[in-house]
Structures are given as C-alpha cells and as structure tokens.
Design a protein around this motif. Structure first.
Motif, PDB file in Angstrom:
ATOM      1  N   SER A   1       6.140  20.357  -5.607  1.00 37.21           N
ATOM      2  CA  SER A   1       5.923  18.960  -5.222  1.00 37.21           C
ATOM      3  C   SER A   1       7.266  18.288  -4.926  1.00 37.21           C
ATOM      4  O   SER A   1       8.331  18.815  -5.273  1.00 37.21           O
ATOM      5  CB  SER A   1       5.244  18.204  -6.361  1.00 37.21           C
ATOM      6  N   ARG A   2       7.202  17.112  -4.331  1.00 36.96           N
ATOM      7  CA  ARG A   2       8.428  16.337  -4.082  1.00 36.96           C
ATOM      8  C   ARG A   2       9.159  16.100  -5.390  1.00 36.96           C
ATOM      9  O   ARG A   2      10.376  16.271  -5.479  1.00 36.96           O
ATOM     10  CB  ARG A   2       8.085  15.004  -3.414  1.00 36.96           C
ATOM     11  N   LYS A   3       8.426  15.715  -6.416  1.00 36.57           N
ATOM     12  CA  LYS A   3       9.041  15.425  -7.716  1.00 36.57           C
ATOM     13  C   LYS A   3       9.789  16.654  -8.252  1.00 36.57           C
ATOM     14  O   LYS A   3      10.934  16.546  -8.695  1.00 36.57           O
ATOM     15  CB  LYS A   3       7.972  14.974  -8.706  1.00 36.57           C
TER      16      LYS A   3
ATOM     17  N   LEU B   1      12.934  17.378  -6.049  1.00 33.68           N
ATOM     18  CA  LEU B   1      14.009  16.421  -6.332  1.00 33.68           C
ATOM     19  C   LEU B   1      14.666  16.706  -7.675  1.00 33.68           C
ATOM     20  O   LEU B   1      15.890  16.612  -7.807  1.00 33.68           O
ATOM     21  CB  LEU B   1      13.478  14.986  -6.288  1.00 33.68           C
TER      22      LEU B   1
ATOM     23  N   ASN C   1       5.486  23.053   2.626  1.00 36.11           N
ATOM     24  CA  ASN C   1       4.947  21.699   2.719  1.00 36.11           C
ATOM     25  C   ASN C   1       3.746  21.601   1.781  1.00 36.11           C
ATOM     26  O   ASN C   1       3.160  22.628   1.469  1.00 36.11           O
ATOM     27  CB  ASN C   1       4.511  21.398   4.156  1.00 36.11           C
TER      28      ASN C   1
ATOM     29  N   GLY D   1       5.647  19.457   0.012  1.00 34.03           N
ATOM     30  CA  GLY D   1       6.819  19.076  -0.778  1.00 34.03           C
ATOM     31  C   GLY D   1       8.087  18.880   0.025  1.00 34.03           C
ATOM     32  O   GLY D   1       8.779  17.865  -0.129  1.00 34.03           O
TER      33      GLY D   1
ATOM     34  N   GLU E   1       8.531  18.302   3.252  1.00 33.25           N
ATOM     35  CA  GLU E   1       8.428  17.155   4.154  1.00 33.25           C
ATOM     36  C   GLU E   1       8.577  15.847   3.381  1.00 33.25           C
ATOM     37  O   GLU E   1       9.255  14.916   3.833  1.00 33.25           O
ATOM     38  CB  GLU E   1       7.083  17.193   4.880  1.00 33.25           C
ATOM     39  N   GLU E   2       7.981  15.775   2.224  1.00 30.46           N
ATOM     40  CA  GLU E   2       8.069  14.568   1.404  1.00 30.46           C
ATOM     41  C   GLU E   2       9.503  14.326   0.917  1.00 30.46           C
ATOM     42  O   GLU E   2       9.960  13.184   0.860  1.00 30.46           O
ATOM     43  CB  GLU E   2       7.098  14.654   0.235  1.00 30.46           C
ATOM     44  N   VAL E   3      10.220  15.381   0.576  1.00 30.84           N
ATOM     45  CA  VAL E   3      11.620  15.247   0.175  1.00 30.84           C
ATOM     46  C   VAL E   3      12.459  14.757   1.354  1.00 30.84           C
ATOM     47  O   VAL E   3      13.300  13.869   1.206  1.00 30.84           O
ATOM     48  CB  VAL E   3      12.171  16.584  -0.378  1.00 30.84           C
TER      49      VAL E   3
ATOM     50  N   TYR F   1      11.762  11.112   1.940  1.00 26.48           N
ATOM     51  CA  TYR F   1      12.260  10.323   0.814  1.00 26.48           C
ATOM     52  C   TYR F   1      13.784  10.169   0.863  1.00 26.48           C
ATOM     53  O   TYR F   1      14.303   9.065   0.692  1.00 26.48           O
ATOM     54  CB  TYR F   1      11.831  11.005  -0.485  1.00 26.48           C
TER      55      TYR F   1
ATOM     56  N   ARG G   1      15.879   7.792  -2.924  1.00 23.90           N
ATOM     57  CA  ARG G   1      15.331   7.256  -1.681  1.00 23.90           C
ATOM     58  C   ARG G   1      16.450   6.705  -0.789  1.00 23.90           C
ATOM     59  O   ARG G   1      17.230   5.868  -1.214  1.00 23.90           O
ATOM     60  CB  ARG G   1      14.315   6.159  -1.970  1.00 23.90           C
TER      61      ARG G   1
END
Length: 169
Positions: free
Chosen positions: A87-89, A92, A111, A113, A115-117, A120, A154
C-alpha cells in the motif's frame, strides 16, 4: 541534500499463465518493454545506489532485464516480501526508513501503491496517458526529494521524469 527516488512498475504480465498472482511472468510486451527501460537508464547515466524489489515473478523479470540492459549488475539488489502489492502507507514507511547515506533508490513494485506514492510525493500533477491512466505497466518515475528520506511527505518531491515504454520507440 536531495535524494533521488525512482519508482518502477513491473512490465506487462501474462494473465493467462495459469499461476498464482505472485508467480505471473511477463508477457511478450513486458519482455520487450523492460529491456527498453534499462537501455534508457543507461543513456541517462543514472544509477541507483540501491534497488528494492517486490519478489513477484513479474517484478523480478522486469528488474533483471533493466539491470542487464543498464549495466547495473554491481548495484545492490534486495528482494523484499513487504513490497509485494504494498500500500501507499507501507511504501512510504519503507522510503522513510532508508539510510540517510543512501542518495538514490530504485523501487520496483505494483499498483495501486506505486501510483499513490507518486501522486502523494510529487508537488506537481503527474501527466496521464490518453486513456487517463497515470502509472501503467513498465512506467518509470524519477523523483527528486527535498531533504532526507525520513521527511518524504505530501508534495516533497519534484517529478523529474516520467518514462513510458511507448515513448521510447
């Protein structure tokens, strides 16, 4: 001092391989796209100090082709179970935990994850493709992060380059 983070989504995989998700290999297009990214990296003369990759077969085959074409066989490569469908979390957290002595990292994964990173961290909008897809298979994003890894948050990175195999010819 800035850090460089490259995010690489695995190349196109074979959904008809009849295997579990983690064992899906690259398909014909994926086997063509992954080496082209390696050749692009070699032309840019960009080399990470460290490569962190998901252990999924499609991620392994992607980074192995990139390494071969880019001449990066001497770069440390770590297979990390936690990167599989992270996941993004989670991603990160891994980025923020990198050693401050490490100046550049190539992170290979999946993805949504990655893409979200990318969305962000980037302080500017990430361009989409014609089909409104942001980070499709075998895409590579080069980001320059402000400050230290632990400060990755962010809008703390500049998107330096977004490379898509179809743009490489």
């Amino acid at each position: 001092m800035s850090k460089t983070l490259a995010l690489l989504r695995h190349a196109k995989s074979d959904w008809d391989a009849g295997t579990t998700d983690i064992d899906r290999p690259l398909n014909k297009r994926g086997k063509k796209d992954a080496p082209s990214l390696g050749r692009w990296l070699q032309r840019q003369a960009w080399r990470p100090q460290l490569i962190l990759s998901s252990p999924a077969v499609r991620a392994r085959q992607t980074i192995e082709a990139v390494i071969e074409q880019a001449g990066m066989q001497d770069v440390e490569l770590r297979w990390e179970e936690e990167l599989y469908l992270a996941s993004r979390k989670s991603l990160l957290q891994r980025i923020r935990g990198l050693s401050q002595e490490t100046k550049s990292v190539l992170l290979v994964g999946h993805n949504p994850g990655l893409e979200e990173v990318l969305e962000y961290l980037s302080r500017t909008a990430v361009p989409t493709t014609d089909s409104d897809k942001l980070f499709t298979t075998a895409n590579l994003a080069l980001l320059r992060l402000d400050g230290n890894w632990k400060d990755a948050g962010r809008g703390t990175a500049e998107l330096v380059e977004l490379v898509r195999p179809r743009d490489l010819g």
